[in-house]
Scaffold this active site. Sequence first.
Site, PDB file in Angstrom:
ATOM      1  CG  ASP A  53      -3.905  -8.909   2.001  1.00  0.00           C
ATOM      2  OD1 ASP A  53      -2.966  -8.221   2.419  1.00  0.00           O
ATOM      3  OD2 ASP A  53      -5.105  -8.573   2.089  1.00  0.00           O
ATOM      4  CE1 TYR A 111      -2.893  -5.152  -4.820  1.00  0.00           C
ATOM      5  CE2 TYR A 111      -2.573  -2.820  -4.350  1.00  0.00           C
ATOM      6  CZ  TYR A 111      -2.209  -4.142  -4.170  1.00  0.00           C
ATOM      7  OH  TYR A 111      -1.173  -4.454  -3.333  1.00  0.00           O
TER       8      TYR A 111
END
Lengths: 245, 245
Positions: A53, A111
């Site tokens: 993102d 992540y």
Amino acid sequence: MTNYKMTISYDGGRYKGWQRLGNGDSSIQGKIENVLTEMAGEEIQIIGCSRTDAGVHAIEQIANVKLNLKMNELEIKDYLNKYLPNDISVLKVEEVHERFHARYNAKEKTYLYKIWNEKHTNPFMRKYSMHIEEKLDVTKMKEAAKHFLGSHDFTAYSNAKSKKKSMVREIHSITIEKEDGYIHIRVKGDGFLYNMVRKIIGTLIEVGLKKIQPQQIPAIIQSKERVQTGPMAEAGGLHLEKIKL
Amino acid sequence: MTNYKMTISYDGGRYKGWQRLGNGDSSIQGKIENVLTEMAGEEIQIIGCSRTDAGVHAIEQIANVKLNLKMNELEIKDYLNKYLPNDISVLKVEEVHERFHARYNAKEKTYLYKIWNEKHTNPFMRKYSMHIEEKLDVTKMKEAAKHFLGSHDFTAYSNAKSKKKSMVREIHSITIEKEDGYIHIRVKGDGFLYNMVRKIIGTLIEVGLKKIQPQQIPAIIQSKERVQTGPMAEAGGLHLEKIKL
């Protein structure tokens, strides 16, 4: 045509995310494609493993690109690093099998989310971590994390628009570690829906702040209702850390 | 009046240095004084230990300030952190003896210089380290470092303008460590002239690149001629790390 795998690191702070938009100058994919297009003298498209993102960083992103050039791996890498801005770095370029596909071949993504959990700010990490002044209850967060493990329909925990594609994803592990003022949360899974990691982290933070209880999570997942989930964690704290192929 | 010692950390990237200039908005000292002036309702001046240059960071800077207020240490710290920009952080506020003076009481200062010594850039450290692609010869740099130790007239290694004040400074130690792509250089001394640390580091880098030989250094120091010294190392790599009182 030779297929190349690229290992890339970037500070996502000033980009609208990985995915190319318009002329590409606001996306990481676009920046890399523009340099490759210049180098090859023809329009080049690359395939990235994860569509990070806006504002999200990558310690290690993987992409592949097919090129028809008389340059070796090192020359391609050096050309890219010479012309890319210094917040994007190509760590490796390697020849791979023609069928290698950065997205389809990814088996697991890790992540890493960084929280700076002290009263005062951390001037050096203000763009790479989320600052939370109030002490988080890590024991409760670990308890909450367990409820996300395994395969679930994560509709409640994403902002994905498509209603046709499967919303089922499998989370392999979530680890939470305290270290010198930081809380590091690592989420490993086969893949993640749009905003899914930041929504899960946001919920873990709400648990750490005792705004919601760990045992409420299964019902929120099952509800498939996005209104029930906590706010998204800030983009700057999120780092794509590792991709297993 | 109570005298307070403040421990401060900052990212110097967008400032013209520690020392106040004009309205103070471009200096770290100025930013802090403006908040304290607002808090106290009268003009406040602070004394910093080290006048870090434009763009130089501080992991730990010490300053002191005399205030006549009914606030405790924690309240002063919280007020400062609430109104300071998030690239300046006050780590501690402590009541000290009225004679405590941040500059005069400093016995030793440690500066840490970070070099990123890999071919590719490091997107996350581009503002906090100097990027040098060519591999530095650390053995030669360590040999060169020895020539700076002890008391010397450092006229050649500074850009200080005054010709009246003493240019003699004592360097206690210089250590050079390789670690995962980084080279960390720590310089400890009783004090440093304007630009002195960056000029010494610049010379050590020239030695690491084999542009000058370690044994040339004593003659350069003795010459007291600035033209003989190498270029200054970039400001962004330099961090005021520790002050011994």
